[in-house]
Enzyme design. Structure first.
Site, PDB file in Angstrom:
ATOM      1  N   LYS A   3       5.411   3.498  -1.060  1.00 57.05           N
ATOM      2  CA  LYS A   3       4.620   2.289  -1.345  1.00 57.05           C
ATOM      3  C   LYS A   3       5.521   1.169  -1.863  1.00 57.05           C
ATOM      4  O   LYS A   3       5.368   0.001  -1.492  1.00 57.05           O
ATOM      5  CB  LYS A   3       3.536   2.627  -2.370  1.00 57.05           C
ATOM      6  CG  LYS A   3       2.492   3.583  -1.793  1.00 57.05           C
ATOM      7  CD  LYS A   3       1.656   4.236  -2.883  1.00 57.05           C
ATOM      8  CE  LYS A   3       0.575   5.131  -2.306  1.00 57.05           C
ATOM      9  NZ  LYS A   3      -0.068   5.991  -3.297  1.00 57.05           N
ATOM     10  N   GLY A  62      -4.289   2.364  -2.718  1.00 57.86           N
ATOM     11  CA  GLY A  62      -5.657   2.697  -2.288  1.00 57.86           C
ATOM     12  C   GLY A  62      -6.549   1.493  -2.115  1.00 57.86           C
ATOM     13  O   GLY A  62      -6.371   0.681  -1.206  1.00 57.86           O
ATOM     14  N   VAL A 109     -10.595  11.560  16.308  1.00 55.99           N
ATOM     15  CA  VAL A 109      -9.757  12.684  16.740  1.00 55.99           C
ATOM     16  C   VAL A 109      -9.379  13.523  15.518  1.00 55.99           C
ATOM     17  O   VAL A 109      -9.018  12.984  14.473  1.00 55.99           O
ATOM     18  CB  VAL A 109      -8.469  12.174  17.431  1.00 55.99           C
ATOM     19  CG1 VAL A 109      -7.563  13.338  17.816  1.00 55.99           C
ATOM     20  CG2 VAL A 109      -8.812  11.359  18.659  1.00 55.99           C
ATOM     21  N   VAL A 142     -10.135  10.222   4.241  1.00 52.60           N
ATOM     22  CA  VAL A 142     -10.271   8.765   4.396  1.00 52.60           C
ATOM     23  C   VAL A 142     -11.027   8.415   5.680  1.00 52.60           C
ATOM     24  O   VAL A 142     -11.920   7.565   5.670  1.00 52.60           O
ATOM     25  CB  VAL A 142      -8.878   8.076   4.368  1.00 52.60           C
ATOM     26  CG1 VAL A 142      -9.038   6.562   4.449  1.00 52.60           C
ATOM     27  CG2 VAL A 142      -8.104   8.454   3.106  1.00 52.60           C
ATOM     28  N   VAL A 184      -0.898   1.001   0.249  1.00 51.81           N
ATOM     29  CA  VAL A 184      -0.387   0.858  -1.123  1.00 51.81           C
ATOM     30  C   VAL A 184      -1.553   0.694  -2.089  1.00 51.81           C
ATOM     31  O   VAL A 184      -2.393  -0.189  -1.920  1.00 51.81           O
ATOM     32  CB  VAL A 184       0.570  -0.346  -1.268  1.00 51.81           C
ATOM     33  CG1 VAL A 184       1.122  -0.424  -2.694  1.00 51.81           C
ATOM     34  CG2 VAL A 184       1.702  -0.261  -0.267  1.00 51.81           C
ATOM     35  N   ILE A 229      -6.952  -1.199  -3.989  1.00 57.82           N
ATOM     36  CA  ILE A 229      -6.550  -2.516  -4.531  1.00 57.82           C
ATOM     37  C   ILE A 229      -5.952  -3.365  -3.398  1.00 57.82           C
ATOM     38  O   ILE A 229      -5.047  -2.893  -2.711  1.00 57.82           O
ATOM     39  CB  ILE A 229      -5.469  -2.368  -5.628  1.00 57.82           C
ATOM     40  CG1 ILE A 229      -5.895  -1.373  -6.705  1.00 57.82           C
ATOM     41  CG2 ILE A 229      -5.125  -3.717  -6.234  1.00 57.82           C
ATOM     42  CD1 ILE A 229      -4.801  -1.092  -7.742  1.00 57.82           C
TER      43      ILE A 229
END
Ligand code: NAP
Ligand code: HSE
Length: 420
Positions: A198, A127, A41, A12, A125, A129
């Site tokens: 989530k 991804g 990092v 990500v 929660v 959306i």
């Protein structure tokens, strides 16, 4: 200019740095200011990242850097990122995270520490959306009656491939990891914990409920077999891992488990890595949110949206959506044993006279009524009984499952899937 430090430049984090660079034109126009990543990092400095930012292995390089306005935490874990984001907030920095495990345990403490400093977590929660914004802001006029949906992309991807292509569980889990969908420890996905993290975040925003994963019912998809999938197909169901929050008077039930859901329902049609969440409000009625639930770019899209929002305004709405508790209508968590559902059971039994009669007697003693039953020979001497029930109480079902497991003619631990 707004400067960003990314702690954790993996799946990500790398996408966040790329999107901020590749979409800089539209991002700076929307934010009204340029946004650049100053540094990142990581743990392993030897890994090639392909990014033109400063990379270090020391969080202090970001936390002590007075030029950095926004710290983006994408390292994963619970206690280590908790210390990191606390330090960032105390240093006066805004924080964005996608870390649902961190929030499942520490969201209320973080809200307390953050006060009016921005602390955003849209990507934690579902991804890509924007479900947090929808629930916290778009639906804030409503009492939320229920939240139900597919909240884990890995499990949905796996169940789809197992159902449609008959792919073996281990092969498809490996593929989900290679695609960057799975958590660092994929048992969080397949064991239902990630979806539970989530659900707890959504439940705080919807109901103000301060529950931890240990307080709620969590089951995964590890025990779902091709027999279960065949039964589901035969009776017109799909099997999905669902997170469910339901208000019942002054209580809220929270649960995550595999479900048999009628094929014609919209959620049953959501396949692959897609997530889909239905939210019912007392005034708006049912609303449905659909989109990619995992993966670098989809998740980073939500992270960058939070960064833009902070760059625009500098501060957050109340982190979990409530400025004060609801007077006179505080909701409490319903005990798991009181939850009601219909159930599907798979019981492997010795194929001999009298077995069915003894089995159905046990159902009767636990006040559980059978709706359908199918017998499939599994070898010469045994058979799988595939049984669905009418609505029953979780405590009765758990007691019956323990009794079934101990019977001399039951060959393996029976397995159960709830029917929605
Ligand atoms: P990832 O690929 O494993 O990346 C984690 C990054 O953090 C890596 O760069 C790693 O360094 C670094 N890191 C880990 N521990 C560290 C430490 N102690 N000090 C410094 N750096 C450290 O994970 P990811 O998939 O990007 O997920 C990141 C977060 O986003 C997690 O909280 C996850 O739950 C959440 N999330 C992920 C997705 C998804 O689809 N992947 C979706 C939504 C939310 P190395 O690269 O050197 O190992
Ligand atoms: N592992 C998670 C999933 C990532 O598969 O849904 C997105 O939160």
């Amino acid at each position: 200019m707004i400067k960003v430090g990314i702690i954790g430049v993996g799946t990500v984090g790398t996408s966040v740095a790329q999107i901020l660079k590749e979409n800089a034109d539209v991002i700076s126009a929307r934010a009204g200011v340029d946004i650049v990543v100053k540094s990142g990092v990581v743990k392993n400095l030897k890994k090639e990242r392909g990014l033109d930012i400063v990379i270090t292995d020391n969080v202090d390089d970001i936390l002590n850097d007075e030029e950095i306005d926004i710290v983006v935490e994408l390292m994963g874990g619970v206690e280590e990122p908790f210390e990191v984001v606390k330090r960032a907030l105390k240093a006066g920095k805004a924080v964005v995270t996608a870390n649902k495990a961190l929030l499942a345990y520490h969201r209320y403490e973080l809200q307390e520490i953050a006060q009016d400093k921005a602390f955003e977590f849209e990507a934690s929660v579902a991804g890509g959306i924007p479900i947090i914004t929808a629930l916290r802001d778009g639906l804030s006029a409503n009492h939320i009656e229920s939240i139900m949906g597919i909240m884990n992309g890995t499990c949905n991807y796996m169940m789809t491939k197992m159902t449609n292509e008959g792919v073996a569980y281990d092969d498809i889990l490996k593929e989900s990891q290679e695609l960057g969908y799975a958590e660092a420890d994929p048992t969080f996905d397949v064991g239902g914990y990630d979806a539970a993290h989530k659900l707890l975040i959504l439940a705080s925003i919807a109901y103000g409920i301060d529950a931890k994963p240990e307080d709620i019912l969590i089951e995964g998809i590890e025990n779902v077999t091709q027999d279960d999938i065949a039964f589901a197909k035969e009776f017109g169901y799909a099997i999905k891992l669902l997170g469910i929050a339901k208000k019942d008077k002054d209580e809220v039930e929270l649960r995550v488990h595999a479900c048999l859901i009628k094929q014609e329902e919209m959620i049953a049609k959501i396949d692959g890595v897609m997530n889909g969440i239905s939210v019912v409000g007392d005034k708006v009625g049912e609303t449905l949110y659909y989109g990619p639930g995992a993966g670098g770019d989809a998740t980073a899209s939500a992270v960058v949206a939070n960064i833009i929002d902070i760059a625009r305004s500098g501060k957050s709405t109340p982190m979990l959506g409530f400025n004060r508790p609801m007077e006179g209508s505080q909701l409490t968590l319903k005990l798991t044993e009181k939850i009601e559902s219909k159930y599907y059971l798979r019981v492997n039994v010795s194929d001999k006279a009298g077995v069915l009669a003894r089995l159905t007697k046990i159902f009767e003693t636990h006040n559980i009524s059978i709706e359908t039953m199918l017998q499939r020979p599994s070898d010469n001497a045994s058979a799988n009984l595939l049984i669905s029930t009418h609505t029953a109480v979780e405590k009765d079902m758990q007691n019956m499952m323990s009794e079934l497991e101990a019977l001399d003619f039951v060959n393996a631990k029976p397995s159960m899937i709830r029917i929605v």
